[in-house]
Design a protein around this motif. Structure first.
Motif, PDB file in Angstrom:
ATOM      1  N   ARG A 222       2.548  -3.550   3.676  1.00  0.00           N
ATOM      2  CA  ARG A 222       2.435  -3.548   2.148  1.00  0.00           C
ATOM      3  C   ARG A 222       3.100  -5.048   1.357  1.00  0.00           C
ATOM      4  NH1 ARG A 222       6.052  -1.243  -1.736  1.00  0.00           N
ATOM      5  NH2 ARG A 222       4.586  -0.599  -3.902  1.00  0.00           N
TER       6      ARG A 222
ATOM      7  N   SER B 218       9.401  -2.654  -6.577  1.00  0.00           N
ATOM      8  CA  SER B 218       8.628  -2.473  -5.297  1.00  0.00           C
ATOM      9  C   SER B 218       8.893  -1.687  -4.361  1.00  0.00           C
ATOM     10  CB  SER B 218       8.172  -4.048  -4.939  1.00  0.00           C
ATOM     11  OG  SER B 218       9.178  -4.578  -4.486  1.00  0.00           O
TER      12      SER B 218
ATOM     13  N   VAL C 183       6.025   3.045  -5.145  1.00  0.00           N
ATOM     14  CA  VAL C 183       5.411   4.136  -4.682  1.00  0.00           C
ATOM     15  C   VAL C 183       6.387   5.339  -4.221  1.00  0.00           C
ATOM     16  CG1 VAL C 183       3.799   5.019  -2.808  1.00  0.00           C
ATOM     17  CG2 VAL C 183       3.524   2.666  -3.870  1.00  0.00           C
ATOM     18  N   TYR C 184       6.086   6.322  -4.874  1.00  0.00           N
ATOM     19  CA  TYR C 184       6.690   7.590  -4.515  1.00  0.00           C
ATOM     20  C   TYR C 184       5.964   8.565  -3.267  1.00  0.00           C
ATOM     21  CZ  TYR C 184      10.464   6.792  -7.781  1.00  0.00           C
ATOM     22  OH  TYR C 184      11.445   6.579  -8.392  1.00  0.00           O
ATOM     23  N   LEU C 185       6.541   8.895  -2.118  1.00  0.00           N
ATOM     24  CA  LEU C 185       5.965   9.574  -1.201  1.00  0.00           C
ATOM     25  C   LEU C 185       6.624  11.014  -0.875  1.00  0.00           C
ATOM     26  CD1 LEU C 185       3.993   9.705   1.378  1.00  0.00           C
ATOM     27  CD2 LEU C 185       5.640   8.543   2.570  1.00  0.00           C
TER      28      LEU C 185
ATOM     29  N   VAL D 299       9.130   1.747  -1.564  1.00  0.00           N
ATOM     30  CA  VAL D 299       8.545   2.833  -1.238  1.00  0.00           C
ATOM     31  C   VAL D 299       9.543   4.000  -1.279  1.00  0.00           C
ATOM     32  CG1 VAL D 299       7.211   4.034   0.687  1.00  0.00           C
ATOM     33  CG2 VAL D 299       6.971   1.685   0.065  1.00  0.00           C
TER      34      VAL D 299
ATOM     35  N   THR E  72       4.965   3.280 -11.441  1.00  0.00           N
ATOM     36  CA  THR E  72       5.099   4.025  -9.992  1.00  0.00           C
ATOM     37  C   THR E  72       3.845   4.790 -10.067  1.00  0.00           C
ATOM     38  OG1 THR E  72       5.728   5.919 -11.603  1.00  0.00           O
ATOM     39  CG2 THR E  72       7.510   4.366 -10.788  1.00  0.00           C
ATOM     40  N   TRP E  73       3.496   5.024  -8.697  1.00  0.00           N
ATOM     41  CA  TRP E  73       2.353   5.461  -8.309  1.00  0.00           C
ATOM     42  C   TRP E  73       2.863   6.627  -7.206  1.00  0.00           C
ATOM     43  CZ3 TRP E  73      -1.056   3.189 -11.096  1.00  0.00           C
ATOM     44  CH2 TRP E  73      -1.052   2.130 -11.551  1.00  0.00           C
ATOM     45  N   VAL E  74       2.411   7.860  -7.467  1.00  0.00           N
ATOM     46  CA  VAL E  74       2.443   8.964  -6.792  1.00  0.00           C
ATOM     47  C   VAL E  74       1.397   9.849  -6.723  1.00  0.00           C
ATOM     48  CG1 VAL E  74       3.597  10.107  -8.918  1.00  0.00           C
ATOM     49  CG2 VAL E  74       4.143  10.866  -6.517  1.00  0.00           C
TER      50      VAL E  74
ATOM     51  N   TYR F 266       0.364   5.770   7.638  1.00  0.00           N
ATOM     52  CA  TYR F 266       1.514   5.258   6.650  1.00  0.00           C
ATOM     53  C   TYR F 266       2.415   4.312   7.196  1.00  0.00           C
ATOM     54  CZ  TYR F 266       0.499   8.314   2.511  1.00  0.00           C
ATOM     55  OH  TYR F 266       0.007   8.980   1.501  1.00  0.00           O
TER      56      TYR F 266
ATOM     57  N   SER G   4      -2.807   3.397  -3.304  1.00  0.00           N
ATOM     58  CA  SER G   4      -1.602   3.578  -4.007  1.00  0.00           C
ATOM     59  C   SER G   4      -0.562   2.619  -3.425  1.00  0.00           C
ATOM     60  CB  SER G   4      -1.061   5.123  -3.980  1.00  0.00           C
ATOM     61  OG  SER G   4      -0.888   5.319  -2.605  1.00  0.00           O
ATOM     62  N   LEU G   5      -0.554   2.324  -1.912  1.00  0.00           N
ATOM     63  CA  LEU G   5       0.349   1.362  -1.574  1.00  0.00           C
ATOM     64  C   LEU G   5      -0.004  -0.122  -1.939  1.00  0.00           C
ATOM     65  CD1 LEU G   5       0.885   2.872   2.023  1.00  0.00           C
ATOM     66  CD2 LEU G   5       2.522   2.746   0.404  1.00  0.00           C
TER      67      LEU G   5
END
Length: 542
Positions: free
Chosen positions: A475, A24, A382-384, A26, A326-328, A468, A375-376
């Protein structure tokens, strides 16, 4: 947590410091060359990253993923590696990398390094030895050297396409001695022969080298390309098995890698571009990779139905193997989010990139803010990408300053990836927006770049940076459980997890909010009637 590795015994453990942190997290992507320049020579460096660790800690990220920082001729942004055990002098030294890893860990931030196993630089000692040794030599067995076709060997050994979409250049280069060698990317990036035991052993040793220095994980570049059909047959569209993508032999390689990672509680994230969900999930079995990038979500247009389908498909792909999604939204290869979402075509396709595409940055920024909260709020990691938290747009690079090989190999039709790699703006009033003070950055910063500076945004409660920071801070309210979709009008995404709800309005008209007890965070204000405007997202306490 089990016994710590030798490299981890003396390292502090943060509040979220169990071995499942990556499920989970970031994770912030650092493109060192463009992050921060401490010595003022125009190129970002490790000292610059170290100086900005407090900023990253305040942002709230759990880990840093560094694109390749190794010794490299930089023919492809560092993805042409000459020595995996040395830091490129433009970035610093190995000792400084070790110091950076340790200092970040003291702040509760782990480090992920990037490994490029498909190929090396043509300046790598192995390839230089292969060139010197000549045809038929053992040294050439480490790569894919072949005689050419045709009466005089004048034709490439096969017809494989380049992995640079839009490239018109061949993937074989002929040497003066008559041999051809394979490079799915540039000629300066010869492909390794993964059927050779020395290639496998070397990469396992490289993994241990970096795990021993305290890294928490490894991102695997072009993870589905390593193994090739030993016959190197021609590429035939529509056949069951591609001769160089997603070969079954890959899974044995990654099982061996996983055994190494497990010695150190290390984790893997694979760059796996595959349309077949079942084939994709194979890489995430419990004895292979921990996670893989979600390119379906990244490339999805700003459309409620398609985003929901992407989210559902992603979660369904990962469920059978128990891996987190994963969310990017963006990375160092992809058009920046505020630019992409401000165009008529809000998806992403390498083949569709072109110069002069009209963009509405105000529209794109509103959508990017909403997408950040979407996405968060999703289950998983999550990839930022650096600069996304500043709302940076894609920059137009003058053609004479472009360095990306995608531009040159397309014959100048593809603008390349340099537009998302422009050095970051840190201080609005400083030379070069605070990236470095003495010399112009390696890529030019556009006019007005200082308007996005981190120091200016930090003082603005309505900025992208503030959004952010607040999103990452809040989150954990979504917990680690599954997602439940809520009834919502067409064009609206609404779901709940634990005690929090996320609602995103992609419709053309304002939307009523579901029942809730508190508005936690919004990407923009509600309208005068308390409704959610289009291209806006909110987090609610249920």
């Amino acid at each position: 947590m089990g016994q710590p590795s030798p490299a981890q015994k003396d390292q502090p453990v943060d509040a979220r410091g169990d071995k499942d942190w990556w499920r989970s997290a970031v994770i912030y992507q650092v493109y060192v060359r463009s992050f921060a320049d401490a010595d003022g020579d125009g190129t970002g460096d490790l000292a610059g990253v170290r100086s900005r660790l407090p900023y990253l800690a305040e942002l709230g990220v759990d880990a840093l993923w560094f694109t390749p920082w190794y010794l490299s001729p930089m023919k492809d942004g560092g993805y042409d590696v000459a020595d995996y055990r040395a830091i490129d002098p433009s970035f610093g030294t190995l000792a400084e990398a070790e110091k950076l890893i340790a200092e970040a860990r003291e702040l509760g931030i782990r480090t992920i390094v990037d490994i490029v196993p498909n190929h090396v630089s043509d300046q790598h000692p192995w390839f230089r030895a292969a060139l010197a040794a000549g045809p038929g030599s053992p040294e050439r067995e480490m790569f894919h050297f072949r005689p050419g076709r045709g009466a005089h060997g004048q034709l490439p050994p096969n017809d494989w396409p380049s992995q640079f979409v839009g490239s018109t250049e061949p993937v074989w280069t002929r040497l003066p001695d008559g041999d051809w060698y394979l490079h799915l990317f540039t000629p300066e990036q010869p492909d390794l022969n993964w059927a050779h035991p020395a290639v496998r052993q070397e990469h396992e040793d490289i993994l241990r080298f970096w795990f021993e220095r305290g890294v928490a994980g490894v991102r695997i570049d072009s993870a589905a390309l390593l193994a090739k059909d030993p016959e190197l047959p021609d590429f035939i569209e529509g056949v069951d098995r591609n001769p160089f993508v997603d070969r079954d032999e890959l899974h044995d390689i990654y099982r061996s890698w996983r055994a190494v990672a497990d010695e150190y509680d290390g984790v893997f994230v694979g760059e796996v571009w595959l349309p077949d969900a079942e084939r994709f999930a194979r890489y995430l079995r419990p004895d292979e990779l921990h996670t893989a990038f979600n390119f379906s979500f990244l490339s999805c247009p700003w459309d409620a139905g398609r985003l929901r389908t992407s989210i559902d498909t992603t979660l369904a792909e990962h469920a059978p193997v128990g891996a987190p999604a994963t969310w990017v939204l963006c990375n160092h290869d992809v058009t920046r989010t505020v630019t992409r979402y401000g165009r008529a075509d809000t998806g992403f396709d390498f083949a569709a990139k072109a110069f002069g595409t009209p963009t509405d940055l105000d529209l794109g920024t509103r959508r990017a803010r909403a997408a950040a909260l979407l996405s968060l709020a999703l289950p998983g990691a999550v990839y930022l990408y650096q600069g996304e938290e500043l709302g940076l747009p894609e920059a137009d690079i003058p053609r004479e300053r472009i360095e990306d090989p995608m531009y040159f190999r397309s014959g100048g039709t593809d603008p390349g990836r340099d537009g998302c790699r422009v050095p970051l703006p840190w201080s609005a009033e400083a030379p070069y927006a605070g990236f470095g003070s003495r010399q112009e950055p390696w890529l030019p910063q556009p006019a007005g770049w200082s308007a996005y500076a981190a120091d200016r945004q930090a003082a603005d409660p309505a900025s992208m940076l503030t959004l952010y920071r607040e999103g990452i801070r809040l989150r954990p309210l979504f917990g680690t459980g599954p997602l439940t979709w809520l009834p919502a009008p067409e064009g609206v995404l609404a779901f709940g997890r634990a005690g929090a709800l996320c609602v995103v309005n992609l419709a053309d008209t304002p939307a009523e909010l579901p029942a809730h007890t508190e508005l936690l965070l919004g990407s923009g204000p509600l309208d005068a009637e308390g409704r959610l405007p289009k291209d806006t997202a909110v987090w609610l306490r249920s």
